[in-house]
Design a protein around this motif. Structure first.
Motif, mmCIF file in Angstrom:
data_model
loop_
_atom_site.group_PDB
_atom_site.id
_atom_site.type_symbol
_atom_site.label_atom_id
_atom_site.label_comp_id
_atom_site.label_asym_id
_atom_site.label_seq_id
_atom_site.Cartn_x
_atom_site.Cartn_y
_atom_site.Cartn_z
ATOM 1 N N MET A 1 59.450 40.285 42.567
ATOM 2 C CA MET A 1 59.918 38.937 42.912
ATOM 3 C C MET A 1 60.015 38.835 44.424
ATOM 4 O O MET A 1 60.518 39.743 45.084
ATOM 5 N N GLU A 2 59.549 37.709 44.954
ATOM 6 C CA GLU A 2 59.770 37.389 46.364
ATOM 7 C C GLU A 2 61.186 36.833 46.501
ATOM 8 O O GLU A 2 61.810 36.430 45.509
ATOM 9 N N ALA A 3 61.692 36.791 47.720
ATOM 10 C CA ALA A 3 63.008 36.198 47.965
ATOM 11 C C ALA A 3 63.038 34.783 47.404
ATOM 12 O O ALA A 3 62.075 34.025 47.549
ATOM 13 N N GLY A 4 64.126 34.444 46.712
ATOM 14 C CA GLY A 4 64.253 33.104 46.153
ATOM 15 C C GLY A 4 65.276 33.064 45.042
ATOM 16 O O GLY A 4 65.956 34.052 44.758
ATOM 17 N N GLU A 5 65.372 31.886 44.415
ATOM 18 C CA GLU A 5 66.274 31.674 43.287
ATOM 19 C C GLU A 5 65.435 31.218 42.103
ATOM 20 O O GLU A 5 64.575 30.341 42.248
ATOM 21 N N TYR A 6 65.697 31.802 40.924
ATOM 22 C CA TYR A 6 64.867 31.565 39.748
ATOM 23 C C TYR A 6 65.721 31.398 38.501
ATOM 24 O O TYR A 6 66.781 32.002 38.381
ATOM 25 N N GLU A 7 65.218 30.582 37.561
ATOM 26 C CA GLU A 7 65.832 30.492 36.240
ATOM 27 C C GLU A 7 64.801 30.971 35.221
ATOM 28 O O GLU A 7 63.681 30.457 35.175
ATOM 29 N N PHE A 8 65.188 31.959 34.434
ATOM 30 C CA PHE A 8 64.315 32.532 33.418
ATOM 31 C C PHE A 8 64.866 32.224 32.033
ATOM 32 O O PHE A 8 66.071 32.046 31.860
ATOM 33 N N GLY A 9 63.988 32.207 31.043
ATOM 34 C CA GLY A 9 64.372 32.063 29.654
ATOM 35 C C GLY A 9 63.818 33.230 28.860
ATOM 36 O O GLY A 9 62.780 33.797 29.213
#
Length: 93
Positions: free
Chosen positions: A29-37
């Protein structure tokens, strides 16, 4: 067979495979904010770097570092923040 997965405009990439213990992906993953399901139970192991995670039902964020892991039940959503490139192994059950 190895599968290739790409999410969030290429900011999360992984390779999927099946071993004697079941299906897994290994990715970055690169730097950031993510939502996974999730569609199945997942165990996420941080290989290198750190993930700050808000799991379903939790009100606080928890940081998992190299060698640490967390689990998510099937059919749940969770939030992840990373401040720099972070690699992971995700095992599915």
């Amino acid at each position: 067979m190895i599968s290739t997965n790409e999410y969030f405009g290429g900011n999360v990439k992984s390779l999927g495979y099946t071993s004697s213990t079941g299906k897994s992906t290994i990715g970055v993953m690169e730097a950031g904010e993510y939502e996974f399901g999730t569609s199945t139970h997942e165990t996420m192991i941080v290989v290198e770097g750190a993930m700050t995670v808000k799991l379903p039902g939790d009100s606080k964020w928890t940081t998992y570092k190299t060698g640490e892991s967390y689990q998510i039940d099937a059919n749940k959503k969770f939030l992840v923040k990373v401040s720099g490139q972070t690699s992971y192994l995700c095992q599915y059950k």
